[in-house]
Scaffold this active site. Structure first.
Site, mmCIF file in Angstrom:
data_model
loop_
_atom_site.group_PDB
_atom_site.id
_atom_site.type_symbol
_atom_site.label_atom_id
_atom_site.label_comp_id
_atom_site.label_asym_id
_atom_site.label_seq_id
_atom_site.Cartn_x
_atom_site.Cartn_y
_atom_site.Cartn_z
ATOM 1 N N LYS A 311 0.961 -1.307 0.013
ATOM 2 C CA LYS A 311 -0.019 -0.010 0.099
ATOM 3 C C LYS A 311 0.967 1.131 0.191
ATOM 4 O O LYS A 311 1.825 1.175 0.636
ATOM 5 C CB LYS A 311 -0.957 0.095 1.260
ATOM 6 C CG LYS A 311 -1.725 1.317 1.437
ATOM 7 C CD LYS A 311 -2.395 1.486 2.623
ATOM 8 C CE LYS A 311 -3.403 2.764 2.571
ATOM 9 N NZ LYS A 311 -4.217 2.684 3.943
ATOM 10 N N GLU A 361 -8.873 11.384 12.878
ATOM 11 C CA GLU A 361 -8.075 10.413 13.159
ATOM 12 C C GLU A 361 -6.981 10.839 14.410
ATOM 13 O O GLU A 361 -6.475 11.496 14.420
ATOM 14 C CB GLU A 361 -7.005 10.037 11.991
ATOM 15 C CG GLU A 361 -6.140 8.626 12.006
ATOM 16 C CD GLU A 361 -5.611 8.345 10.731
ATOM 17 O OE1 GLU A 361 -4.865 7.381 10.615
ATOM 18 O OE2 GLU A 361 -6.080 8.977 9.739
ATOM 19 N N GLU A 405 -7.075 -2.705 2.301
ATOM 20 C CA GLU A 405 -6.711 -1.767 2.672
ATOM 21 C C GLU A 405 -6.682 -1.199 4.381
ATOM 22 O O GLU A 405 -5.668 -0.917 5.258
ATOM 23 C CB GLU A 405 -7.211 -0.480 2.133
ATOM 24 C CG GLU A 405 -6.573 0.984 2.330
ATOM 25 C CD GLU A 405 -7.224 2.262 1.849
ATOM 26 O OE1 GLU A 405 -7.123 3.361 2.031
ATOM 27 O OE2 GLU A 405 -8.376 1.834 0.826
ATOM 28 N N GLU A 540 -12.302 10.336 -4.526
ATOM 29 C CA GLU A 540 -12.249 10.175 -3.253
ATOM 30 C C GLU A 540 -11.528 11.265 -2.724
ATOM 31 O O GLU A 540 -11.923 12.034 -1.614
ATOM 32 C CB GLU A 540 -11.286 8.893 -2.764
ATOM 33 C CG GLU A 540 -11.337 8.834 -1.002
ATOM 34 C CD GLU A 540 -10.729 7.541 -0.954
ATOM 35 O OE1 GLU A 540 -9.986 7.408 0.048
ATOM 36 O OE2 GLU A 540 -10.934 6.420 -1.590
#
Length: 605
Positions: A311, A361, A405, A540
C-alpha cells in the site's frame, strides 16, 4: 519602559514614525490594511522574545515547575485584570530559581468558546489551538489500562493560546533529546502545562518555503492560554526562564506583560454560517492528468512479486486563491461546527502561515501507563436516505479492496503497539465510523506501556501509519518522495500536545495551510492498494476536501462591529496594568488612547 514602548508599537501609537492619517489619504482601505499588517508584523518580529527549549541541557532539571490557581471570577475581563496583578506580584516576589516555569490560572464561571476567544486576539501574535474530539457513543478502551480515576471535567475540551513562554523548534528531525527537552518543562503535578505542536510528515525531506517557520518540528507552551471546559472556562498566563539560555525570569515577565497588554476580553461568538468569500482560482498538484499515471505507476510496483509494497498513500496539494484574505480562525470555527467527531487544530509560529485542520484520526492518546490508538481507512460518502446509507455501509464492509486496505493499517498498528506495550487489545475488529460527510472502516487498539516515559517511542513507532503513508512504511515513504512533487510539511504528521499526566496526538489530515494574501493550500490523500482505480481515487480526494471547500465560503471578518468595544477594553486593561507598575503618566496614556479611537473611526468610515 522599553517593553511598554514595544507594546505601544503594536497598537500603532508611534506618531513620529507612522502617521495613519497621512497614510490613509494615499491608500485605499485594502492597501491601508495590507500596509498596517506588514508594519505590525515587522514590529512583532522585532519585539517577540522567548527561548528555544531545545538549546538547553535536557539533563538538567528545572528549578521549579508549578501552577498557581487564583480565585474564580465571573468574566474574562476580570480574569485578565487578576492575571495582570498576579504577574506584577510575581515580578516583585520572584521564585529563587535560575530556571523554571510557572503557570498562573484564573477559573471563570462562564463557559466561553476557546476559538471565540482566540478570534478576538491580535492576529500578529503566534497562535495555537487544539480541540479534542467527542468520543461519546464509543467504548473507551483507555480506561482499562489507565491508573487515573479522576474526572474528565478537569480536562479542557478546547485550548487556545497566544504568544510563547517557551518554544521547541529545529531543522533536524525530532530526536529523543528534543523530547526530553520538552519533558523538562512538564510535570504530572501541573497537568495543564502542555506543549502544543506537531512534526513534519517526512522529517528528512527538503522544507519548502511555505513551511520554513515550522522547522522539522514545532511545539510551544503559550504565554496566555484560554481553556474551555464542559461548563466553565479558565484564563492562564505562563512564564518560563532559564538563565543558562540568557533568558531570565525578568525577561520572561516583561515579555508576558507585553502580551497581556494586547489581550482582548471582548469576545463574541463567531458566525458559523457561510459568509461569502469566493474562490478566484484553484490549482491541483498533481493535476488530474498527472495523477492517473502516478496511481498506475504505484499499482505496477504493488503488483510486482519482487516488491514488498502492499500500500502507498498518494496525496494532493490544492492551491485556492480567494477574493479576500482567508481568516483561518473563522474557517476553523466553521469546520468545528461540522466536525464534533473530529479534532480541530491551528498552529501558527511567529511570522508563519496558519496550519489548520479538522481531522477524525487519532494517532495516540496516553494517560499514565495506558495508551490507545486506532485504525481508520477506506472511505465512502454518507447516504441521502436511510436505505441508501445502509447500502453504502454494507458495500464498505464487504468490499475486498477496502478490507485489504483497512487490514493493512490495523495489523500494522497492532504490531507496533506490541513493541512498546505488555499487552494489546483490539476492539471492535472492524466497524464503520460515520462522520458528517464520509464514513470509514474503524477499529480501536489499546495497551499498557512498559514504561510511562515511552512517549518518544510511541511517536516513532506509530508515525507514519499505513493510513497516511503505506506499508511497509520505508518503501512507501521512498515511493512518495519519488512521485509527489510538493512538500507535505506537517500534513499527515502528528499534531497534538505533550503533558505531564497525559499526551494526545491526532493525524494532521483534512488540513490546510492558510497564507495571508496567498489563499490556502488544501491537502488530501488516498490509499493505493491492489484493486485501486485512478478515477475512483481522484473522486475520493474530492470527497475528502468537500467539507473544507464548503467551509471556505464562510470567511468574513466580523471584528469590525466590535472594534470600539475592543479599544475600550484595551484602554481599561492598560490602565490597570500601568497602575500596578506605576511606570507611566496616566493622562498621557489616556490622550494616546483617545487618538487611537479617532484613528480607528477614520479607518472604519
Amino acid at each position: 519602559m522599553a517593553s511598554l514602548q514595544c507594546s505601544f508599537h503594536f497598537l500603532g501609537t508611534n506618531p513620529k514614525k507612522y502617521n495613519p492619517s497621512s497614510i490613509f489619504q494615499s491608500y485605499s482601505r485594502t492597501s491601508f490594511t495590507k500596509l498596517s499588517s506588514r508594519v505590525s508584523r515587522q514590529r512583532f518580529l522585532r519585539c517577540t522574545l522567548s527561548m528555544n527549549g531545545c538549546e538547553a541541557d535536557h539533563k538538567a532539571p528545572l528549578g521549579t515547575v508549578e501552577t498557581r490557581t487564583l480565585s474564580t471570577v465571573p468574566s474574562p475581563a476580570a480574569a485578565t485584570e487578576r492575571l495582570i496583578t498576579a504577574v506584577s506580584d510575581l515580578k516583585s516576589q520572584p521564585p529563587p530559581f535560575s530556571s523554571g516555569i510557572v503557570r498562573l490560572q484564573v477559573p471563570i464561571e462562564q463557559k466561553i468558546g476557546a476559538i471565540d476567544w482566540l478570534h478576538a486576539q491580535n492576529e500578529i501574535l503566534p497562535r495555537s489551538f487544539f480541540s479534542r474530539r467527542s468520543d461519546s457513543g464509543r467504548p473507551d478502551l483507555l480506561q482499562d489500562f489507565s491508573s487515573d480515576n479522576g474526572s474528565s471535567d478537569h480536562n479542557p475540551v478546547s485550548v487556545a493560546g497566544i504568544g510563547s513562554a517557551v518554544f521547541f523548534r529545529d531543522l533536524d528531525p525530532f530526536s529523543h533529546d528534543d523530547w526530553r527537552s520538552i519533558r523538562r518543562f512538564l510535570s504530572s503535578k501541573s497537568p495543564l502545562i502542555r506543549a502544543y505542536g506537531g512534526l513534519r510528515f517526512d522529517p528528512t525531506g527538503k522544507i519548502a518555503v511555505e513551511w520554513e517557520h515550522f522547522g522539522s518540528f514545532y511545539f510551544t507552551v503559550p504565554q496566555v492560554e484560554f481553556d474551555e471546559f464542559g461548563g466553565s472556562s479558565m484564563l492562564a498566563a505562563t512564564v518560563a526562564w532559564d538563565n543558562e539560555l540568557s533568558w531570565t525570569l525578568e525577561n520572561a515577565i516583561e515579555a508576558l506583560q507585553e502580551t497581556m497588554l494586547q489581550v482582548s476580553s471582548v469576545i463574541m461568538r463567531l458566525r458559523r454560517e457561510s459568509l461569502g468569500v469566493s474562490v478566484v482560482s484553484k490549482n491541483h498538484v498533481p493535476s488530474e492528468g498527472a495523477y492517473y499515471p502516478a496511481v498506475n505507476n504505484a499499482l505496477e510496483i504493488i503488483k510486482d512479486k519482487h516488491s514488498p509494497l502492499s500500500k502507498v498513500v498518494l496525496a494532493r496539494s490544492s492551491r485556492i486563491i480567494t477574493d479576500t484574505d482567508i481568516d483561518p480562525i473563522a474557517w476553523l470555527a466553521r469546520l468545528q461546527c461540522e466536525g464534533q467527531d473530529a479534532y480541530q487544530f491551528c498552529l501558527q509560529p511567529p511570522g508563519a502561515p496558519a496550519f489548520i485542520g479538522n481531522t477524525p484520526e487519532r494517532l495516540f492518546h496516553r494517560k499514565h501507563l495506558g495508551v490507545c490508538s486506532e485504525a481508520l481507512a477506506a472511505t465512502r460518502p454518507r447516504g441521502d436516505s436511510k436505505v441508501r446509507e445502509m447500502e453504502i455501509e454494507r458495500d464498505l464492509l464487504t468490499s475486498p479492496k477496502d478490507d485489504l486496505e483497512f487490514s493493512i493499517v490495523r495489523e500494522n498498528i497492532r504490531e507496533k503497539l506490541k513493541t512498546i506495550c505488555d499487552r494489546v487489545v483490539v476492539k471492535p475488529h472492524k466497524s464503520v465510523r460515520k462522520l458528517a460527510r464520509v464514513q470509514h472502516l474503524y477499529s480501536q487498539l489499546a495497551g499498557q506501556l512498559k514504561r510511562e516515559d515511552d512517549e518518544f517511542n510511541i511517536l516513532t513507532a506509530l508515525h507514519p501509519t499505513p493510513a497516511v503513508c503505506g506499508c511497509p512504511v520505508e518503501e512507501a515513504r521512498l515511493l512518495i518522495k519519488q512521485i509527489e512533487s510538493f512538500d507535505r510539511g506537517m500534513y499527515a504528521g502528528p499534531i497534538g500536545f505533550f503533558g505531564g499526566g497525559e499526551s494526545e496526538f491526532s493525524v494532521g489530515i483534512r488540513s490546510a495551510l492558510v497564507e495571508k494574501g496567498l489563499g490556502a493550500l488544501i491537502y488530501a490523500g488516498t490509499g493505493i492498494v491492489s484493486g485501486s482505480n485512478p478515477s475512483s481515487e481522484w473522486n475520493e480526494l474530492e470527497l475528502k476536501i468537500s467539507q473544507v471547500k464548503k467551509s471556505s465560503r464562510m470567511l468574513l471578518n466580523t471584528l469590525t462591529a466590535i472594534s470600539m468595544s475592543f479599544m475600550k477594553s484595551q484602554i481599561r486593561l492598560i490602565c490597570v496594568f500601568c497602575s500596578s507598575l506605576s511606570h507611566l503618566n496616566m493622562s498621557q496614556l489616556c490622550n494616546q488612547s483617545t487618538k487611537e479611537r479617532r484613528e480607528l473611526r477614520l479607518f472604519n468610515n
